[in-house]
Design an enzyme around this catalytic site. Structure first.
Site, short mmCIF file in Angstrom:
data_model
loop_
_atom_site.label_atom_id
_atom_site.label_comp_id
_atom_site.label_asym_id
_atom_site.label_seq_id
_atom_site.Cartn_x
_atom_site.Cartn_y
_atom_site.Cartn_z
N VAL A 39 0.96 -1.30 0.11
CA VAL A 39 -0.28 -0.16 0.05
C VAL A 39 0.86 1.40 0.07
O VAL A 39 0.67 2.28 -0.81
CB VAL A 39 -0.98 0.02 1.20
CG1 VAL A 39 -1.70 1.22 1.33
CG2 VAL A 39 -2.02 -1.26 1.17
N PRO A 59 11.35 -0.17 8.25
CA PRO A 59 12.34 -1.14 8.43
C PRO A 59 12.67 -1.61 6.88
O PRO A 59 11.75 -1.83 6.20
CB PRO A 59 11.82 -2.03 9.41
CG PRO A 59 10.81 -1.41 10.07
CD PRO A 59 9.99 -0.61 9.28
N GLY A 62 11.23 -4.88 5.53
CA GLY A 62 9.74 -4.94 4.90
C GLY A 62 9.53 -4.08 3.70
O GLY A 62 8.24 -3.96 3.34
N ASP A 128 -6.83 2.10 5.05
CA ASP A 128 -8.02 1.07 5.56
C ASP A 128 -8.59 1.56 6.55
O ASP A 128 -9.39 0.65 7.10
CB ASP A 128 -7.26 -0.41 5.50
CG ASP A 128 -6.65 -0.87 4.11
OD1 ASP A 128 -7.52 -0.44 3.07
OD2 ASP A 128 -5.64 -1.57 4.20
#
Length: 296
Positions: A39, A59, A62, A128
């Site tokens: 996203v 980080p 990720g 979201d």
């Protein structure tokens, strides 16, 4: 949904519950983006398209491949991104931000960042979580200077994507070029008839409107320097008339036999099905980047 007028009124109704549609100018504004996943990669692309200066906190382990490319490999993007290889550290990370976006799986941390941003009166979007958004991202069409966004107000993102694809299929491939050419014509008109506002400004606006309504998008996409001069000399300077595409073609061909214009195929039959024409027509009248959801 109820509106503010009855069927006897000659005026369009007020339809509550929508968003304020705006094209948010972010050029050189500082935007904090917390998150580096899928996203976040989309959010980052939107921000870079809008010429924002981005601080990205996430980080390294990720990061989505697209984010890695933008941060470390993209020659343009990496100079507009300040990357911090860590998690969000607190209110100090909001210092100097003009906008805050979060795209992380930690809902509680996202809400905390949202509350911090709102306390500082910084517009914020939490991916979201519609109640924690001051504006929404939608499904985007981008063709050159044309930007069209489809939003369902956070209710159906996938449906917005489906509608966007249908609209995109109906938009001519050369729409971006047509818009660029119209922009060049408008700039040359302002040089020939300078001034801001008043009767002259309205006259310029009316003439440009007639050009856009008289010429098809395919025809507008074929405008070049010679066409611009012909339109101004034989159109604007002649009591603001609008020569047709065919008249300009004939006139330029007489001046330079090497110039050959081919009339385009009818736009509606080529690109737009009868049951979709109205939706596309409305969409092309506006330039959208973000939807505001809350008022201050």
């Amino acid at each position: 949904m109820a509106d503010s007028t009855d069927s006897r009124s000659p005026f369009p109704p007020v339809i509550p519950g929508g968003s304020l549609i705006i094209a948010w100018q972010l050029k050189d504004k500082r935007v904090l983006l917390v998150g580096g996943g899928l996203v976040a990669s989309g959010r980052l692309s939107h921000l870079l398209d809008a010429d924002a200066v981005v601080t990205l906190i996430a980080p390294r382990s990720g990061l989505h491949p697209l984010v890695v490319h933008r941060v470390f490999e993209d020659d343009y993007a990496k100079h507009r991104i300040t990357y911090l290889d860590r998690t969000f550290a607190g209110e100090a990370d909001l210092e100097g931000a003009d906008m805050v976006l979060t795209a992380i799986d930690d809902v509680e941390l996202s809400r905390s960042i949202c509350h911090m941003a709102r306390a500082r009166r910084i517009p914020v979007n939490v991916a979201d979580v519609p109640p924690e958004c001051d504006f929404y991202f939608g499904s985007m069409i981008r063709k050159g200077p044309l930007q069209v966004m489809v939003s369902t107000g956070g209710k159906g993102p996938k449906l917005a994507n489906i509608i966007r694809r249908k609209m995109e299929d109906a938009v001519p491939d050369n729409i971006g070029e047509a818009i660029e050419r119209v922009g060049e014509l408008r700039a040359e008109l302002r040089k020939r008839a300078p001034g801001v506002g008043g009767r002259l400004g309205q006259k310029r606006m009316d003439w440009m409107t007639k050009v856009c309504e008289t010429w098809s998008l395919d025809e507008l996409g074929q405008i070049d320097d010679a066409t611009i001069q012909f339109l101004l000399d034989q159109g604007w300077d002649q009591k603001a008339r609008v020569p047709s595409f065919e008249e300009v073609s004939r006139g330029l061909s007489r001046k330079s036999p090497s110039i050959v214009y081919h009339p385009p195929e009818p736009l509606l039959t080529r690109y737009i099905s009868p049951d979709f024409c109205v939706g596309v027509g409305v969409g092309l009248l506006v330039s959208l980047s973000l939807f505001m959801h809350r008022s201050r």
